[in-house]
Scaffold this motif. Structure first.
Motif, PDB file in Angstrom:
ATOM      1  N   TYR A  33       0.822  -0.995  -0.169  1.00 28.82           N
ATOM      2  CA  TYR A  33      -0.117   0.124  -0.192  1.00 28.82           C
ATOM      3  C   TYR A  33       0.677   1.249   0.008  1.00 28.82           C
ATOM      4  O   TYR A  33       1.544   1.363   0.856  1.00 28.82           O
ATOM      5  N   GLY A  34       0.557   2.330  -1.036  1.00 29.12           N
ATOM      6  CA  GLY A  34       0.944   3.462  -0.764  1.00 29.12           C
ATOM      7  C   GLY A  34       0.025   4.305   0.191  1.00 29.12           C
ATOM      8  O   GLY A  34      -0.753   3.741   0.393  1.00 29.12           O
ATOM      9  N   VAL A  35       0.586   5.328   0.780  1.00 28.06           N
ATOM     10  CA  VAL A  35      -0.093   6.038   1.816  1.00 28.06           C
ATOM     11  C   VAL A  35      -0.025   7.627   1.495  1.00 28.06           C
ATOM     12  O   VAL A  35       0.857   8.312   1.040  1.00 28.06           O
ATOM     13  N   ARG A  36      -1.229   8.289   1.720  1.00 31.59           N
ATOM     14  CA  ARG A  36      -1.432   9.647   1.628  1.00 31.59           C
ATOM     15  C   ARG A  36      -1.959  10.115   3.038  1.00 31.59           C
ATOM     16  O   ARG A  36      -3.080   9.370   3.445  1.00 31.59           O
ATOM     17  N   LEU A  37      -1.276  10.807   3.612  1.00 33.20           N
ATOM     18  CA  LEU A  37      -1.548  11.217   5.079  1.00 33.20           C
ATOM     19  C   LEU A  37      -2.227  12.668   4.954  1.00 33.20           C
ATOM     20  O   LEU A  37      -1.309  13.590   4.344  1.00 33.20           O
ATOM     21  N   GLU A  38      -3.099  13.168   5.358  1.00 30.31           N
ATOM     22  CA  GLU A  38      -3.670  14.528   5.434  1.00 30.31           C
ATOM     23  C   GLU A  38      -3.969  15.047   6.777  1.00 30.31           C
ATOM     24  O   GLU A  38      -4.630  14.328   7.690  1.00 30.31           O
ATOM     25  N   HIS A  39      -3.367  16.316   6.893  1.00 29.54           N
ATOM     26  CA  HIS A  39      -3.980  16.850   8.259  1.00 29.54           C
ATOM     27  C   HIS A  39      -3.685  18.453   8.110  1.00 29.54           C
ATOM     28  O   HIS A  39      -2.778  19.003   7.598  1.00 29.54           O
ATOM     29  N   ASP A  40      -4.948  18.928   8.590  1.00 27.84           N
ATOM     30  CA  ASP A  40      -4.807  20.359   8.541  1.00 27.84           C
ATOM     31  C   ASP A  40      -4.554  21.091   7.412  1.00 27.84           C
ATOM     32  O   ASP A  40      -3.947  22.122   7.169  1.00 27.84           O
ATOM     33  N   GLY A  41      -5.225  20.592   6.238  1.00 26.05           N
ATOM     34  CA  GLY A  41      -4.840  21.199   4.720  1.00 26.05           C
ATOM     35  C   GLY A  41      -3.720  20.681   4.192  1.00 26.05           C
ATOM     36  O   GLY A  41      -3.469  21.207   3.232  1.00 26.05           O
ATOM     37  N   ARG A  42      -2.689  19.992   4.869  1.00 30.46           N
ATOM     38  CA  ARG A  42      -1.618  19.335   4.188  1.00 30.46           C
ATOM     39  C   ARG A  42      -1.469  17.810   3.637  1.00 30.46           C
ATOM     40  O   ARG A  42      -2.080  17.305   4.724  1.00 30.46           O
ATOM     41  N   VAL A  43      -0.723  17.543   2.777  1.00 27.49           N
ATOM     42  CA  VAL A  43      -0.688  16.412   2.582  1.00 27.49           C
ATOM     43  C   VAL A  43       0.749  15.915   2.520  1.00 27.49           C
ATOM     44  O   VAL A  43       1.728  16.570   1.711  1.00 27.49           O
ATOM     45  N   LEU A  44       0.989  14.567   2.894  1.00 22.70           N
ATOM     46  CA  LEU A  44       2.368  13.930   2.924  1.00 22.70           C
ATOM     47  C   LEU A  44       1.906  12.788   2.009  1.00 22.70           C
ATOM     48  O   LEU A  44       1.196  11.850   2.464  1.00 22.70           O
ATOM     49  N   CYS A  45       2.600  12.314   0.938  1.00 19.81           N
ATOM     50  CA  CYS A  45       2.129  11.140   0.492  1.00 19.81           C
ATOM     51  C   CYS A  45       3.709  10.196   0.356  1.00 19.81           C
ATOM     52  O   CYS A  45       4.759  10.706   0.270  1.00 19.81           O
TER      53      CYS A  45
END
Ligand SMILES: [Zn+2]
Length: 248
Positions: free
Chosen positions: A142-154
């Motif tokens: 699995y690839g992962v996309r993390l979102e928090h407070d309008g910011r995105v880390l993939c």
């Protein structure tokens, strides 16, 4: 979000880094993404033995999960323990694989980990909105996309080029992408990315910053990988190192 690289060596530990392990923190919650060989050492150096509030394993290749077996001792036999079961998001085979890697076929590690089987989709972990999708790699990955407070880390995990990676990375502020292979040589298909391919994915997805990881120190070339990525992506890019921190 704050990303701390605990390990970034591809396939096996390198002289300067353990295998894949990334600690992502927001609102005081710390999610450990992958827990590859050697990363239990740098977890203590850069974060703390009991830092993770949850763990996500992208796949069950040993360079992404083996220290989750070593970590059983830390949780189960701590002088001030045992510690409560830690949420563990992982492919469905994880309970058996970790029990086997730990070395007791007749027992489980389910006192140490509360397992949640991954499947493609979006769900919360602590303060993060997490989206995972299947990558182009020989086992369930699995690839992962993390979102928090309008910011995105993939985070790509391990993958060859695929559409799912582009969807996950779409408009990410930071794209942590594997670049295991050198360009210009014949590489096995459907396994990993080259620097050029990582750059291509970053450009197609429109990411703000490209962090290259999972280089294989003994077989690759950091300089050639960065050069190749720079031919297909013109934004900021660098190769990550164990101990490096990034504000996303
Ligand atoms: Zn892999």
């Amino acid at each position: 979000m704050r990303l701390t690289v605990l390990g970034c060596a591809g396939s096996f530990p390198g002289p300067d880094s353990p295998c894949s392990a990334y600690l992502v923190e927001a609102e005081g919650f710390r999610l450990l993404v992958d827990f590859g060989s050697g990363a239990l050492s740098t977890l203590q150096r850069y974060a703390g033995l009991h830092a993770p509030d949850a763990i996500l394993l992208t796949h069950l290749h040993c360079d992404h999960m083996l220290d989750a077996a070593s970590y059983v001792v830390v949780r189960r036999y701590a002088p001030d323990g045992p510690y409560p079961a830690l949420p563990m998001y992982a492919p469905s085979g994880a309970p058996d694989r970790l029990a086997l890697a730990y070395g007791q076929e007749d027992s489980t590690v389910e006192d140490v980990y509360q397992f949640y089987g991954l499947q493609p989709g979006t769900f919360p972990i602590g303060p993060f909105t997490v989206t995972v999708d299947r990558m182009n790699h020989p086992i369930e990955t699995y690839g992962v996309r993390l979102e928090h407070d309008g910011r995105v880390l993939c985070y790509s995990s391990d993958t060859a080029p695929c559409e799912a990676l582009l969807r996950l990375a779409q408009d990410a502020d930071v794209f942590l992408c594997e670049a295991s292979y050198l360009d210009g040589v014949e590489n096995p298909p459907d396994l990993h990315l080259t620097g050029r391919e990582a750059g291509e994915a970053a450009t197609k997805a429109g990411v703000g910053r490209l962090l290259l990881t999972h280089l294989v120190a003994a077989w690759g070339s950091e300089a050639l990988t960065v050069e190749a990525a720079g031919t297909t992506y013109d934004g900021p890019l660098e190769v990550v190192r164990a101990g490096a921190c990034y504000d996303v």
